[in-house]
Every structure is written in structure tokens, then in C-alpha cells.
Design a protein around this motif. Structure first.
Motif, PDB file in Angstrom:
ATOM      1  N   ALA A 162       0.831  -1.207   0.000  1.00  0.00           N
ATOM      2  CA  ALA A 162       0.000   0.000   0.000  1.00  0.00           C
ATOM      3  C   ALA A 162       0.871   1.265   0.000  1.00  0.00           C
ATOM      4  CB  ALA A 162      -0.930  -0.005   1.211  1.00  0.00           C
ATOM      5  N   GLU A 163       1.986   1.212   0.710  1.00  0.00           N
ATOM      6  CA  GLU A 163       2.869   2.395   0.745  1.00  0.00           C
ATOM      7  C   GLU A 163       3.501   2.669  -0.615  1.00  0.00           C
ATOM      8  OE1 GLU A 163       5.838   3.407   3.796  1.00  0.00           O
ATOM      9  OE2 GLU A 163       4.692   2.106   5.143  1.00  0.00           O
ATOM     10  N   PHE A 164       3.852   1.588  -1.302  1.00  0.00           N
ATOM     11  CA  PHE A 164       4.421   1.744  -2.642  1.00  0.00           C
ATOM     12  C   PHE A 164       3.365   2.334  -3.587  1.00  0.00           C
ATOM     13  CE2 PHE A 164       7.482  -1.053  -0.760  1.00  0.00           C
ATOM     14  CZ  PHE A 164       8.666  -0.808  -1.413  1.00  0.00           C
ATOM     15  N   GLU A 165       2.149   1.775  -3.490  1.00  0.00           N
ATOM     16  CA  GLU A 165       1.082   2.252  -4.375  1.00  0.00           C
ATOM     17  C   GLU A 165       0.743   3.718  -4.101  1.00  0.00           C
ATOM     18  OE1 GLU A 165      -1.016  -2.070  -5.235  1.00  0.00           O
ATOM     19  OE2 GLU A 165      -1.830  -0.796  -3.654  1.00  0.00           O
ATOM     20  N   GLU A 166       0.834   4.100  -2.852  1.00  0.00           N
ATOM     21  CA  GLU A 166       0.576   5.490  -2.469  1.00  0.00           C
ATOM     22  C   GLU A 166       1.580   6.431  -3.158  1.00  0.00           C
ATOM     23  OE1 GLU A 166      -1.883   6.625  -0.915  1.00  0.00           O
ATOM     24  OE2 GLU A 166      -1.412   8.255   0.474  1.00  0.00           O
ATOM     25  N   HIS A 167       2.828   6.015  -3.215  1.00  0.00           N
ATOM     26  CA  HIS A 167       3.859   6.808  -3.906  1.00  0.00           C
ATOM     27  C   HIS A 167       3.529   6.958  -5.386  1.00  0.00           C
ATOM     28  CE1 HIS A 167       6.254   6.205  -0.281  1.00  0.00           C
ATOM     29  NE2 HIS A 167       7.165   7.039  -0.751  1.00  0.00           N
ATOM     30  N   VAL A 168       3.085   5.843  -5.969  1.00  0.00           N
ATOM     31  CA  VAL A 168       2.739   5.864  -7.400  1.00  0.00           C
ATOM     32  C   VAL A 168       1.543   6.792  -7.626  1.00  0.00           C
ATOM     33  CG1 VAL A 168       1.869   4.452  -9.316  1.00  0.00           C
ATOM     34  CG2 VAL A 168       3.680   3.555  -7.820  1.00  0.00           C
ATOM     35  N   ARG A 169       0.524   6.649  -6.760  1.00  0.00           N
ATOM     36  CA  ARG A 169      -0.720   7.387  -6.924  1.00  0.00           C
ATOM     37  C   ARG A 169      -0.495   8.905  -6.757  1.00  0.00           C
ATOM     38  NH1 ARG A 169      -4.826   9.110  -3.946  1.00  0.00           N
ATOM     39  NH2 ARG A 169      -3.840   8.516  -1.995  1.00  0.00           N
ATOM     40  N   LEU A 170       0.256   9.253  -5.691  1.00  0.00           N
ATOM     41  CA  LEU A 170       0.461  10.675  -5.400  1.00  0.00           C
ATOM     42  C   LEU A 170       1.517  11.319  -6.296  1.00  0.00           C
ATOM     43  CD1 LEU A 170       0.561  10.772  -1.494  1.00  0.00           C
ATOM     44  CD2 LEU A 170      -1.227  11.695  -2.953  1.00  0.00           C
ATOM     45  N   GLY A 171       2.400  10.484  -6.821  1.00  0.00           N
ATOM     46  CA  GLY A 171       3.502  11.038  -7.595  1.00  0.00           C
ATOM     47  C   GLY A 171       4.572  11.675  -6.716  1.00  0.00           C
ATOM     48  N   ARG A 172       4.568  11.320  -5.451  1.00  0.00           N
ATOM     49  CA  ARG A 172       5.625  11.796  -4.541  1.00  0.00           C
ATOM     50  C   ARG A 172       5.583  10.962  -3.268  1.00  0.00           C
ATOM     51  NH1 ARG A 172       3.909  15.018  -0.330  1.00  0.00           N
ATOM     52  NH2 ARG A 172       1.698  15.531  -0.373  1.00  0.00           N
ATOM     53  N   CYS A 173       6.571  11.191  -2.409  1.00  0.00           N
ATOM     54  CA  CYS A 173       6.580  10.488  -1.131  1.00  0.00           C
ATOM     55  C   CYS A 173       5.607  11.182  -0.187  1.00  0.00           C
ATOM     56  CB  CYS A 173       7.984  10.487  -0.538  1.00  0.00           C
ATOM     57  SG  CYS A 173       8.038   9.746   1.110  1.00  0.00           S
ATOM     58  N   PRO A 174       4.601  10.446   0.305  1.00  0.00           N
ATOM     59  CA  PRO A 174       3.592  11.078   1.156  1.00  0.00           C
ATOM     60  C   PRO A 174       4.149  11.623   2.471  1.00  0.00           C
ATOM     61  CG  PRO A 174       3.274   8.682   1.065  1.00  0.00           C
ATOM     62  CD  PRO A 174       4.333   9.021   0.068  1.00  0.00           C
ATOM     63  N   SER A 175       5.302  11.124   2.905  1.00  0.00           N
ATOM     64  CA  SER A 175       5.793  11.538   4.225  1.00  0.00           C
ATOM     65  C   SER A 175       6.749  12.727   4.154  1.00  0.00           C
ATOM     66  CB  SER A 175       6.482  10.354   4.906  1.00  0.00           C
ATOM     67  OG  SER A 175       7.643  10.008   4.201  1.00  0.00           O
ATOM     68  N   LYS A 176       6.927  13.284   2.942  1.00  0.00           N
ATOM     69  CA  LYS A 176       7.878  14.388   2.829  1.00  0.00           C
ATOM     70  C   LYS A 176       7.246  15.616   2.178  1.00  0.00           C
ATOM     71  CE  LYS A 176      11.730  11.332   2.669  1.00  0.00           C
ATOM     72  NZ  LYS A 176      10.843  10.175   2.411  1.00  0.00           N
ATOM     73  N   PRO A 177       7.845  16.766   2.408  1.00  0.00           N
ATOM     74  CA  PRO A 177       7.332  17.965   1.743  1.00  0.00           C
ATOM     75  C   PRO A 177       7.384  17.799   0.217  1.00  0.00           C
ATOM     76  CG  PRO A 177       9.156  18.507   3.233  1.00  0.00           C
ATOM     77  CD  PRO A 177       9.011  17.039   3.254  1.00  0.00           C
ATOM     78  N   GLU A 178       6.554  18.572  -0.468  1.00  0.00           N
ATOM     79  CA  GLU A 178       6.342  18.306  -1.883  1.00  0.00           C
ATOM     80  C   GLU A 178       7.598  18.381  -2.762  1.00  0.00           C
ATOM     81  OE1 GLU A 178       2.605  19.452  -4.679  1.00  0.00           O
ATOM     82  OE2 GLU A 178       2.407  19.561  -2.511  1.00  0.00           O
ATOM     83  N   HIS A 179       8.494  19.318  -2.464  1.00  0.00           N
ATOM     84  CA  HIS A 179       9.658  19.456  -3.355  1.00  0.00           C
ATOM     85  C   HIS A 179      10.947  18.998  -2.691  1.00  0.00           C
ATOM     86  CE1 HIS A 179       7.132  21.272  -6.320  1.00  0.00           C
ATOM     87  NE2 HIS A 179       6.653  22.084  -5.391  1.00  0.00           N
ATOM     88  N   TYR A 180      10.818  17.956  -1.926  1.00  0.00           N
ATOM     89  CA  TYR A 180      11.954  17.428  -1.167  1.00  0.00           C
ATOM     90  C   TYR A 180      13.009  16.841  -2.105  1.00  0.00           C
ATOM     91  CZ  TYR A 180      14.440  14.609   2.272  1.00  0.00           C
ATOM     92  OH  TYR A 180      15.398  14.063   3.072  1.00  0.00           O
ATOM     93  N   VAL A 181      14.265  17.192  -1.861  1.00  0.00           N
ATOM     94  CA  VAL A 181      15.369  16.609  -2.632  1.00  0.00           C
ATOM     95  C   VAL A 181      16.228  15.808  -1.681  1.00  0.00           C
ATOM     96  CG1 VAL A 181      17.400  17.058  -4.067  1.00  0.00           C
ATOM     97  CG2 VAL A 181      15.389  18.533  -4.251  1.00  0.00           C
ATOM     98  N   ARG A 182      16.403  14.552  -1.993  1.00  0.00           N
ATOM     99  CA  ARG A 182      17.233  13.719  -1.113  1.00  0.00           C
ATOM    100  C   ARG A 182      18.683  14.189  -1.143  1.00  0.00           C
ATOM    101  NH1 ARG A 182      15.328   8.772  -4.107  1.00  0.00           N
ATOM    102  NH2 ARG A 182      14.855  10.511  -5.445  1.00  0.00           N
ATOM    103  N   PRO A 183      19.265  14.434   0.013  1.00  0.00           N
ATOM    104  CA  PRO A 183      20.576  15.078   0.048  1.00  0.00           C
ATOM    105  C   PRO A 183      21.698  14.215  -0.506  1.00  0.00           C
ATOM    106  CG  PRO A 183      19.915  14.365   2.240  1.00  0.00           C
ATOM    107  CD  PRO A 183      18.730  14.190   1.364  1.00  0.00           C
ATOM    108  N   HIS A 184      21.574  12.925  -0.362  1.00  0.00           N
ATOM    109  CA  HIS A 184      22.706  12.080  -0.754  1.00  0.00           C
ATOM    110  C   HIS A 184      22.721  11.810  -2.246  1.00  0.00           C
ATOM    111  CE1 HIS A 184      19.410   9.293  -0.602  1.00  0.00           C
ATOM    112  NE2 HIS A 184      20.102   8.500  -1.364  1.00  0.00           N
ATOM    113  N   ASP A 185      21.690  12.217  -2.936  1.00  0.00           N
ATOM    114  CA  ASP A 185      21.520  11.734  -4.298  1.00  0.00           C
ATOM    115  C   ASP A 185      21.254  12.882  -5.259  1.00  0.00           C
ATOM    116  OD1 ASP A 185      21.395  10.000  -6.302  1.00  0.00           O
ATOM    117  OD2 ASP A 185      19.584   8.967  -5.649  1.00  0.00           O
TER     118      ASP A 185
END
Lengths: 441, 161
Positions: free
Chosen positions: A411-434
Motif C-alpha cells: 500500500a505504501e508503494f502504491e501510495e507513492h505511485v498514486r500521489l507522484g511523490r513520497c507522502p511523508s515528505k514535503p512536496e519538493h523534497y530533494v534527497r541530500p545524498h543523491d
């Protein structure tokens, strides 16, 4: 709580010295073992139900019994036998070697000398991960002490038997924890695993019969000889004896190394470490190092021995318990795990080299909100083409986190697909290591 | 000569314990890196000739292991683990702090050659995560404050030479 066998003297002043180790009864087991026939030592270890602590959980006594008695080469000359200690600790979530190497190096040396007597080895090597610079200094100092005391060298304990140990420093490659890759590396080559058979007991280091065991496995040997196999076997289960050094990390109040009965209950272990901090709860647990399939919070009421965890669909592996709390994005955690395997695949087998790369990209893509539902099914397909298809078990290990996270947290994976982003992070979050994430999608 | 008397002596001490010359390659490369900070083409050629190996044998080994630097690194090589256990305990934030403080991205070296910042995989110290390794030393249980204190110390060490 049951008895502590290996780490009783943790934190004691100078526990790494020969003087201290002797003052607490160290090397008494060696003298006992040297008065036993090699086969009797192997029998005792068999009776203890000691199983390899590196990850595979293979019965140690049986592994020793595979070593040929008097191997000769084509010309009839005797072949040397090698004893190798795997201290290439690198399975994420595992950190017990450091403790044993820095606090109890003589326990390791004693275990190795007993093992060498049992299998008839003349030279031992301890392969230590290269980053352990200071650990290697301590270990080398202990070896020097043991040589000066006649425990190692041309005449072990005054006998006409030569056994010495050399430390070999790795250079940063997770795969060298795989025993045949370790042997390749010890020979000064790329650390690429080899096909089995032939097994190391027949063709090991430098083409000679060799036996490879983990640090903790060797460290368990003195107590088995000294206090008897029965006492060791009485702890644990019928098929898996003794205590185990559980490494607990992640979201617990008191992370660390805990020596407990090998069949300790996972839920109780987490409670023993103070539980999850901040009043949060467990979301998932990786019970045996990064390669072990994840358990959901409702699956952690389980014993930690090899058989019980295998029955629960995961593995006891290296004893590295990684606790993940309910605030963690499982997709991101999974992507992080897959990135590890992409980085560490040795590249020898195409299924693993390409598969681990694709998986890392796909998890990354899903986490960044650019995945599709088809990706989720394709991941299972890729895993199916990797597991069991390669020279070593690395490809199987990759599929552990990949499949278990998708199956158990779909369900968590599908949520990412559905929303087009990670639900637990701010909308324009950029992962620092990557910073190259977009290029890699 | 990169392989000086000190290095060749160290390798000679190891030689009796190993049945092949090639087994001495990893120790030799460690010695070279300890002296030079990295493994240059020239060093690989010297290592090959020292151990009577083809240069390709040395190159394939150097390129396999992540610890062998194939280009020069800063005086302080700051390696931060971002793998699972460190990640769960805030390593990503620490990496951001380091990038900001040093003004470079992960994988880069500062223009003055003082620092190289590398994100690495598991350092096998997960119980004391997050962990940063600087040259040979581990620094554990870090948070933003203790990380900055560590970096202040490293700055000072560089100043004092």
C-alpha cells in the motif's frame, strides 16, 4: 537472563591483553584441546550445536569435519591446510566483530588455535575489513603477545606443531564477506566469488584445503571446550546451541551488541533494548542483517534462531537486528537498501550486476514518485531472474529486501505511485545524498 | 620511487607468511596509499614490477576495491555512512550539513585540497550510528552539534599543520 559466555568481560580495563585474558581463565581451553585428539575436538564442537555466526548458520563441527586428513598433491607431497577467519564485517546492521576484535582478541586467537589443532592447519589468516584500522592494531598486538608466549609460532605450547596467524587487511568490498570471495581477495585478487564445488575444504586459499569461520564462531569455541559442549547446547534449541551476539540498531532506545540465548524472542529483544524511542511504535524489523527479508510489526513475536526465522520466511543471518519505527517511509528505506546492493555487486554475474542496478533504479524512481504500478510487478520478475541464478548468494540477498518490502508494505508503494511523490515528505523534497537522482531515473 | 625502503621492508616481513607474490598486492597497495594518499598509474606500474605481476593485474585489483583512491583526496577524507542504520538515525541531515559547511557536493574535494567528502556504504558500526570516518578514525553517535565540533577540530588540525 541466561548466562553470558563470550562478552562477560566487556568494558573491563585491558580486556584485550594477554595478562587479563589469562587472569580470567583464558587459554585453559587450548591446553585442554591440545590434550584431545583432533577428532575429539571436532566431536565436541558438533555436540555443542554451534552454527556459523556469519550468516549461513552452517554447523561448525561438520564444516571442520569436511577438511581432508592428510591431503597430498599430485607428486604425493603433503598439502598445507589453511584456517581463515572472516572478520570482513559489512552486512548492514552488523557490528559485533569490532567489539570482539578490540575487547577480546585473545578469545579469537584461542578459538583459532583450537580449530587449527582440530583440522590440522599450519597457517591462519584473519581477514579484517580495511576500515578497521585501529582494530587491526589491537589484533596485531594480541598476536604478537601470543607469539611471545609460545601460543603461536613454530612450537605451539611446546609441541612439535607450527601454527601462526597473519592479519590480512581488506580494502572495501562487501562481497569479500562471502567466503570464496574472501579467499580470492586473500590471494591478492579481485574479490570475486567462486563456483562451489569445489568447496574451500577441497580447494580453498591458494588452491589448498581451507576452512573459513566467522569471528564470533571462533570466539565460541574456547567456552565449548572449557565448559563442555553440553552446557553450550543446553542454551538455545535442539538444532542451534549457545548464546548469540545480537546487534541491535535503528530505532531503539539503547542500540548495541547484546549477548543472549540464540532463540531469544525478537519482540522481547527490542523491549530489552528499551523499545522504540519517543513513544513511537515498530513498523518493521530486519532480523538478520540487510539481506534478511523484513518482518512487519505483527510478525515479530518470533524466536531468533536460524530455524524459527527461516520458518517465519526470513533469516537469522548475521544477527543484525534493524528496527524501523512507524514514522519511516518504507519505500525510502527499501531504496536505501537496494542502493547498497547496487554499489556492492561484484559484477561477475550478469543477473546480479544488471539486476541489482535495475532494482536500485526502480526503487529510487518509485520513491521519487515517478514509478508505475507495472514497476511493482516488474520488480518481482527481476528478482525471479536473480535468485538462485548466480555464482554466490549475493543475488538472493538482494531479493530479500526488494520482495519483502513490496509484499508487506504494498500500500505504501502504491501510495507513492498514486500521489507522484513520497507522502511523508514535503512536496519538493530533494534527497541530500543523491544529487543525480533525476539523471538516474 | 614510490615503493621506498620502508615499504619494501614491510612487504618483505609479510612474504614468508604467504605462498604467492600476488597475495602481497593488497598490503602493498595499502602501504602505497598510506604514503601517497592515493594510487597513481605510476604507483600501479611500480607495484606490478615489485611483485612481478602484469600491470593489468594491479589495475583490476585497484579498481575493484573502494578504499583505494584512484585520484588524490583531501588531507581530511570525510566519509559518511548513509546506509540503512545511519540513515534511520539522521545521516542524511548530517551529509547536508557537511555539504553546506564545506561548500562541496558528496564525491568532491574542496578547492584548497583540505577536504574530500564521500558518502559510503555500511561502516559496521551501526549501533553507534550515525558514523563518520575521517582518515583512519571513526566518529560515532553524531548529531549536528557534535559533527560541527568534530569539523572545528579538523579545521584546527589543518591550520596547525
Amino acid at each position: 537472563m541466561a548466562e553470558v559466555l563470550l562478552t562477560r568481560h566487556n568494558g573491563a580495563k585491558d580486556s584485550h591483553t594477554l595478562a587479563f585474558y589469562k587472569s580470567v581463565g583464558g587459554y585453559a581451553a587450548l591446553d585442554q584441546a591440545l590434550n584431545m585428539a583432533p577428532d575429539a575436538v571436532i566431536d565436541e564442537v558438533k555436540k555443542s550445536n554451534l552454527r556459523g555466526r556469519g550468516g549461513a548458520g552452517f554447523p561448525t563441527g561438520m564444516k571442520w569435519s569436511f577438511m581432508p586428513k592428510n591431503p597430498v598433491d599430485a607428486q604425493g607431497n603433503p598439502k598445507p591446510k589453511y584456517l581463515v577467519c572472516n572478520a570482513d564485517e559489512g552486512e548492514p546492521g552488523t557490528f559485533k566483530d569490532r567489539l570482539l576484535l578490540t575487547q577480546h582478541p585473545h578469545m579469537l586467537i584461542e578459538g583459532m588455535v583450537i580449530a587449527a589443532h582440530a583440522i590440522g592447519a599450519s597457517q591462519g589468516y584473519i581477514y579484517v575489513r580495511g576500515e578497521f584500522y585501529h582494530e587491526i592494531q589491537i589484533l596485531n598486538a594480541a598476536i604478537k603477545e601470543a607469539r611471545a608466549a609460545g601460543i603461536l609460532g613454530k612450537s605451539v605450547r611446546g609441541r612439535s606443531w607450527k601454527f601462526d596467524i597473519e592479519v590480512y587487511r581488506g580494502a572495501g568490498a562487501y562481497i569479500c564477506g562471502e567466503e570464496t570471495a574472501l579467499l580470492s581477495s586473500l590471494e591478492g585478487r579481485r574479490g570475486e566469488p567462486r563456483l562451489k564445488p569445489p568447496f574451500p575444504a577441497q580447494v580453498g586459499a591458494f588452491g589448498m584445503p581451507s576452512c573459513v569461520n566467522n569471528v564470533e564462531t571462533f570466539c565460541a569455541v574456547p567456552t565449548i571446550i572449557k565448559d563442555g559442549a553440553a552446557k553450550f547446547a543446553a542454551i538455545g534449541t535442539e538444532r542451534s546451541g549457545g548464546t548469540r551476539l545480537f546487534c541491535v540498531s535503528g530505532h531503539v532506545v539503547k542500540p548495541g551488541v547484546y549477548e543472549l540465548p540464540i532463540n531469544m524472542n525478537l519482540k522481547d529483544l527490542i523491549a530489552h533494548c528499551g523499545g522504540v524511542p519517543g513513544g513511537r511504535s515498530v513498523k518493521a524489523v530486519i532480523p538478520g542483517g540487510a539481506s534478511a527479508p523484513m518482518l512487519r510489526a505483527d510478525e515479530i513475536d518470533v524466536a531468533m534462531d536460524f530455524d524459527s526465522l527461516a520458518k517465519a520466511g526470513t533469516m537469522a543471518g548475521s544477527g543484525g537486528v534493524i528496527v524501523i519505527d512507524d514514522q519511516t517511509c518504507i519505500v525510502e528505506a527499501a531504496a536505501r537498501l537496494l542502493k547498497f546492493y547496487e554499489h556492492e555487486s561484484c559484477g561477475q554475474c550478469s543477473q546480479c550486476r544488471e539486476g541489482s542496478h535495475w532494482l536500485a533504479r526502480m526503487f529510487n524512481r518509485i520513491e521519487a514518485g515517478q514509478g508505475t504500478t507495472e514497476d511493482l510487478d516488474k520488480i518481482a520478475q527481476i528478482c525471479g531472474n536473480m535468485a538462485g541464478q548466480t555464482i554466490c548468494a549475493f543475488a538472493d540477498a538482494v531479493t530479500g529486501p526488494a520482495l519483502s518490502t513490496i509484499r508487506k508494505f504494498r500500500a505504501e508503494f502504491e501510495e507513492h505511485v498514486r500521489l507522484g511523490r513520497c507522502p511523508s515528505k514535503p512536496e519538493h523534497y530533494v534527497r541530500p545524498h543523491d544529487h543525480h537522482a533525476s539523471a538516474r531515473l | 620511487m614510490i615503493i621506498d625502503q620502508h615499504i619494501s621492508q614491510r612487504i618483505d616481513e609479510l612474504r614468508p607468511q604467504f605462498p604467492t607474490e600476488q597475495a602481497l598486492l593488497l598490503p602493498l597497495l595499502h602501504e602505497i596509499q598510506a604514503k601517497e594518499g592515493w594510487i597513481s598509474k605510476e604507483a600501479m606500474k611500480e607495484a606490478a614490477s615489485f611483485l612481478h605481476l602484469p600491470v593489468a593485474r594491479v589495475e583490476e585489483v585497484v579498481s575493484f576495491y573502494t578504499m583505494y583512491n584512484r585520484k588524490p583526496v583531501g588531507k581530511q577524507h570525510v566519509q559518511i555512512c548513509t546506509n540503512i542504520a545511519c540513515y534511520l538515525r539522521g545521516a542524511d541531515h548530517l551529509l547536508q550539513c557537511l555539504e553546506k559547511r564545506l561548500g562541496i557536493h558528496e564525491g568532491e574535494t574542496t578547492a584548497d585540497g583540505k577536504y574530500t567528502l564521500t558518502a559510503v556504504e555500511c561502516l559496521a558500526a551501526c549501533g553507534t550510528a550515525p558514523v563518520v570516518q575521517v582518515n583512519n578514525d571513526y566518529h560515532e553517535n553524531l548529531d549536528e552539534k557534535s559533527l560541527n565540533q568534530l569539523m572545528d577540530r579538523l579545521d584546527k588540525e589543518l591550520l596547525d599543520g
